[in-house]
Motif scaffolding. Structure first.
Motif, short mmCIF file in Angstrom:
data_model
loop_
_atom_site.label_atom_id
_atom_site.label_comp_id
_atom_site.label_asym_id
_atom_site.label_seq_id
_atom_site.Cartn_x
_atom_site.Cartn_y
_atom_site.Cartn_z
N GLY A 125 143.53 2.40 25.40
CA GLY A 125 142.10 2.70 25.38
C GLY A 125 141.61 3.15 26.74
O GLY A 125 142.37 3.28 27.71
N SER A 126 140.31 3.37 26.84
CA SER A 126 139.72 3.87 28.08
C SER A 126 139.31 2.74 29.03
O SER A 126 138.87 3.01 30.14
N ALA A 127 139.49 1.48 28.61
CA ALA A 127 139.02 0.36 29.44
C ALA A 127 140.08 -0.14 30.41
O ALA A 127 139.79 -0.99 31.25
N GLY A 128 141.30 0.34 30.30
CA GLY A 128 142.37 -0.15 31.16
C GLY A 128 142.91 0.92 32.08
O GLY A 128 142.32 2.00 32.23
N PRO A 129 144.04 0.66 32.72
CA PRO A 129 144.65 1.65 33.61
C PRO A 129 144.96 2.96 32.89
O PRO A 129 145.28 2.97 31.70
N ARG A 130 144.90 4.06 33.63
CA ARG A 130 145.04 5.38 33.03
C ARG A 130 146.43 5.96 33.30
O ARG A 130 146.93 5.93 34.42
N LEU A 131 147.02 6.52 32.24
CA LEU A 131 148.29 7.22 32.38
C LEU A 131 148.16 8.41 33.33
O LEU A 131 149.08 8.71 34.10
N SER A 132 147.01 9.08 33.31
CA SER A 132 146.84 10.26 34.15
C SER A 132 146.94 9.92 35.64
O SER A 132 147.49 10.70 36.43
N LEU A 133 146.44 8.76 36.04
CA LEU A 133 146.54 8.35 37.44
C LEU A 133 147.99 8.06 37.81
O LEU A 133 148.49 8.53 38.85
N LEU A 134 148.67 7.28 36.97
CA LEU A 134 150.08 6.97 37.24
C LEU A 134 150.89 8.26 37.37
O LEU A 134 151.68 8.43 38.31
N GLU A 135 150.70 9.19 36.44
CA GLU A 135 151.51 10.41 36.45
C GLU A 135 151.15 11.32 37.63
O GLU A 135 152.03 11.97 38.19
N ALA A 136 149.89 11.35 38.01
CA ALA A 136 149.51 12.16 39.17
C ALA A 136 150.22 11.66 40.43
O ALA A 136 150.79 12.46 41.19
N VAL A 137 150.21 10.36 40.65
CA VAL A 137 150.87 9.80 41.83
C VAL A 137 152.38 9.99 41.73
O VAL A 137 153.06 10.33 42.70
#
Length: 281
Positions: A125-137
């Motif tokens: 969901g949108s309330a937790g950590p985001r896959l997009s942030l992990l993948e960007a780093v």
């Protein structure tokens, strides 16, 4: 060989406590300095990263959002007797980058001067950590990522004492092992795990063990048959049985798109790992 500089992108969401707990255990283990930054996602971070049109969580303003996240980090460190960098004579310490970093790519760029970044395991969901942030780093920083388990860690937990290397003979995993050497040289037990049928052409687990021994790192190599499980399930199952407190994994040997359609080891571990995982690509 040390991991002294650790970036902690922190957002005030459901994964914040697990990230902070994991960062604390890591910093105490390696005497690291934790630097917090507050990411503010752009709408395209959600669309491209999560592949669904999620609108960013409601915010009271960019300044308020970043301040709340950084205050959360500061309170946690003070409650656990970790001193600011300028007041710490030795051992773990912390610092903050004032203001927000706009967009996940800005966080990834900032991460390039750190030994490692700690992020949360992405949620559905949108309330937790985001896959997009992990993948960007992961893809844009050139540095490894430590994924915190969603349940967090206790102060008595360990990281990097009992390690499983998920070895699939790939370039990505070779890079992850190289980046994790400061951790491996301090580990007590290391298992090089290969899952039958889930490798690419390359050196065997036994080859890696011989290479690690040249650096004074003792490990053993095991190959397992999935036995009705996927390679991702077999990897996590073996890590649990071994009592691992850390897994080292090369991320996305198969492309992200292929894993999204057909599944893959990285995708399974991203969705299901209950221990810290160090990823590199």
């Amino acid at each position: 060989m040390v991991m002294k500089s650790v970036l902690v992108p922190i957002e005030d969401n459901e994964g914040a406590q697990s990230i902070l707990q994991t960062a604390l255990v890591f910093a105490r283990r390696f005497g690291s300095c934790l630097e917090a930054v507050a990411p503010l996602p752009l709408i395209d971070n959600y669309i491209v990263g999560e592949m669904v049109p999620l609108w960013p969580p409601a915010q009271t303003g960019t300044g308020d959002s970043s301040r709340e996240a950084l205050l959360l980090f500061e309170r946690f460190m003070e409650e656990h007797d970790v001193h600011r960098r300028e007041r710490a004579s030795q051992g773990p310490c912390w610092a903050m980058r004032e203001g927000a970093l706009l967009g996940d790519s800005a966080v990834a760029a900032h991460a390039r001067v750190f030994d490692i970044s700690i992020v949360g395991r992405p949620g559905s969901g949108s309330a937790g950590p985001r896959l997009s942030l992990l993948e960007a780093v992961l893809f844009e920083s050139g540095r490894p990522v430590l994924m915190a388990p969603p349940a967090g860690l206790s102060e008595r937990s360990t990281i990097g004492e009992t390690v499983v290397i998920a070895w699939n003979c790939s370039t990505e995993t070779a890079r992850a092992v190289a980046m994790a050497m400061p951790i491996l040289v301090q580990a007590r037990r290391i298992r090089v795990l290969t899952v039958e049928g889930a490798t690419v052409p390359g050196p065997s687990g036994e080859d890696l063990v011989r290479r690690l021994r040249l650096d004074g790192v003792e490990a053993d190599a095991v190959t397992v048959t999935p036995a009705g499980m996927t390679a991702g399930e077999a990897s996590l199952d073996h890590a649990r049985a071994f009592g691992a407190d850390l897994m080292i994994k090369g991320a996305y040997t198969q492309s992200r798109l292929r894993q999204m359609i057909f599944g893959g080891v990285t995708s399974h571990i991203l969705a299901n790992a209950t221990l810290p995982v160090l990823f590199a690509h």
